[in-house]
Write a protein that holds these residues in place. Structure first.
Motif, PDB file in Angstrom:
ATOM      1  N   GLY A 230      17.239 -12.978 -46.279  1.00  0.00           N
ATOM      2  CA  GLY A 230      16.256 -12.290 -45.449  1.00  0.00           C
ATOM      3  C   GLY A 230      14.866 -12.851 -45.660  1.00  0.00           C
ATOM      4  N   ALA A 231      14.576 -13.275 -46.889  1.00  0.00           N
ATOM      5  CA  ALA A 231      13.260 -13.846 -47.181  1.00  0.00           C
ATOM      6  C   ALA A 231      13.045 -15.148 -46.417  1.00  0.00           C
ATOM      7  CB  ALA A 231      13.110 -14.083 -48.685  1.00  0.00           C
ATOM      8  N   PHE A 232      14.096 -15.967 -46.289  1.00  0.00           N
ATOM      9  CA  PHE A 232      13.985 -17.170 -45.463  1.00  0.00           C
ATOM     10  C   PHE A 232      13.528 -16.789 -44.054  1.00  0.00           C
ATOM     11  CE2 PHE A 232      16.912 -19.055 -48.603  1.00  0.00           C
ATOM     12  CZ  PHE A 232      16.323 -20.305 -48.770  1.00  0.00           C
ATOM     13  N   ASN A 233      14.135 -15.759 -43.521  1.00  0.00           N
ATOM     14  CA  ASN A 233      13.850 -15.376 -42.146  1.00  0.00           C
ATOM     15  C   ASN A 233      12.566 -14.588 -42.007  1.00  0.00           C
ATOM     16  OD1 ASN A 233      16.305 -16.098 -40.212  1.00  0.00           O
ATOM     17  ND2 ASN A 233      17.054 -15.764 -42.282  1.00  0.00           N
ATOM     18  N   LEU A 234      12.122 -13.922 -43.078  1.00  0.00           N
ATOM     19  CA  LEU A 234      10.795 -13.328 -43.066  1.00  0.00           C
ATOM     20  C   LEU A 234       9.754 -14.428 -42.934  1.00  0.00           C
ATOM     21  CD1 LEU A 234       8.930 -10.905 -43.285  1.00  0.00           C
ATOM     22  CD2 LEU A 234       9.071 -11.100 -45.793  1.00  0.00           C
ATOM     23  N   GLY A 235       9.992 -15.513 -43.645  1.00  0.00           N
ATOM     24  CA  GLY A 235       9.124 -16.682 -43.507  1.00  0.00           C
ATOM     25  C   GLY A 235       9.160 -17.227 -42.089  1.00  0.00           C
TER      26      GLY A 235
END
Length: 403
Positions: free
Chosen positions: A330-335
């Motif tokens: 999810g952090a990848f996609n938050l970025g």
């Protein structure tokens, strides 16, 4: 490497195709629905935010479901979302379809990373994770360019229908090849949540947000940047995405190989070089050859960070890594969402289609600063951490990675 990794890679291939194919089709989708390109960029932002929300939500809902069955359910959700996108009568409905498909993304890669790591010896965990993510990177060499080509010549709706078909193939592969792995004994939701008290886990996730956000700041608007600035024809976007995908494949495999040997040096090199290349893209975007080379480098350097960051989260999440692994996806996609939004802002402000490259360079540089800080904190805490780890390993950390 076990054959089951192939099944995970097949699912990753379908998910990777739907995540990235929209970037080459933004002009077509925007024109069809009568919206601006920055508005069409919400299809990227919406998908990314859906991953951020879906990663922990789907993982928590699946804590009592065997991992293989949960992976199959996630692929079913992915199929439904892409079918809705293909049939969407209005832009808002397509955004909803993208969000539905995205809810499966984070949990699939999070649970899949844990499954991949459990299938191999401790010293091969990063390589196994990289093998699964190879499906995501190969999607950018085959799935995304082919989907872009179909979308430009037949219609973007056909592209998303084909992507739904890829989901069906991925579902069948998981059902056939992934073994039934026993759930770890004594691991409950509170154990999974405890991982977020670890500063190293949080720092790794912050590096993920900023580092991969740097990639998406540039790549989200690659179609208008290459056609309006570099002077490429619309049809050239397809093979430019192939170059980006080839870079991703190479970077992912190199990152997986060296993360098992020298994880932090791998992060230093990849993040530092990524910041420099993104800054240079502001200049190289004006030359066709230089722009093509830069696009491949951005793919390689960006995805060289994926296996080491995912492995770092697994290492520091101790015996309950599933939720932390999914949240890191999810952090990848938050970025992705952050950078797509920031890129749209600078374009809308009249700074030009190359302005998102500066945004990406700043984000990657910030990730490098966090990597240096993380290593410094780890060195400071090493004696105490090593003692605690040695005493806790037999009882509390049954799946921890031992170096």
């Amino acid at each position: 490497m076990p054959l089951a990794l192939l099944a995970l890679a097949i699912g990753a291939f379908g998910i990777g195709t739907t995540e990235f194919v929209i970037m080459g089709l933004l002009p077509e989708v925007a024109g069809d629905f009568g919206v601006s390109i920055p508005t069409a960029g919400l299809l990227v932002t919406g998908y990314a935010l859906g991953v951020v929300i879906g990663a922990p939500l789907m993982t928590v809902l699946g804590t009592r479901i065997p991992r293989k069955r949960m992976l199959m359910l996630l692929m079913g959700l992915f199929i439904a979302g892409n079918l809705l996108s293909a049939l969407a009568p209005a832009f808002a409905i397509m955004v909803i379809g993208r969000v539905i498909a995205s809810l499966a993304h984070g949990a699939f890669f999070g649970i899949g990373s844990v499954v991949a790591a459990e299938l191999v010896a401790p010293q091969k965990k990063a390589g196994a994770i990289a093998m699964m993510f190879t499906g995501l990177t190969v999607a950018n060499v085959i799935g995304v360019p082919l989907g872009t080509l179909i979308g430009q010549h037949v219609g973007w709706r056909v592209t998303f229908a084909v992507v739904a078909g890829l989901g069906v193939i991925g579902l069948a592969g998981i059902a056939k090849l992934v073994p039934e792995l026993p759930r770890p004994e004594g691991v409950h939701l509170r154990h999974e949540l405890a991982a977020f008290k670890n500063a190293q886990v949080l720092l790794a996730m912050a590096m993920t947000v900023l580092g991969f956000g740097g990639v998406f700041a540039a790549v989200t608007y690659i179609a208008p940047m290459m056609t309006h600035v570099a002077g490429f024809a619309d049809g050239s976007v397809t093979w430019l995405l192939v170059l980006f995908g080839l870079g991703m494949v190479g970077g992912n495999l190199v990152g997986g190989r060296f993360a098992d040997r020298a994880l932090m040096p791998m992060l230093y090199i990849s993040l530092g070089a990524l910041a420099i290349v993104l800054a240079l893209f502001t200049l190289t975007a004006h030359n066709k050859i230089a722009a093509a080379v830069t696009i491949a480098l951005i793919g390689a350097l960006g995805f060289a960070t994926v296996p080491p960051l995912q492995k770092r989260v697994l290492d520091h999440a101790h015996g309950a890594p599933t939720l932390a692994s999914a949240v890191n996806i999810g952090a990848f996609n938050l970025g992705n969402a952050l950078s797509a939004w920031l890129g749209g802002l600078v374009i809308s402000a009249g700074l030009g289609y190359t302005a998102p490259n500066w945004v990406g360079a700043a984000l990657a540089a910030a990730a490098l600063v966090l990597a240096v800080l993380s290593a410094a904190l780890e060195r400071r805490d090493a004696p105490q951490g090593a003692t605690a780890a040695a005493s806790a390993a037999p009882a509390d950390r049954p799946t921890a990675v031992h170096h």
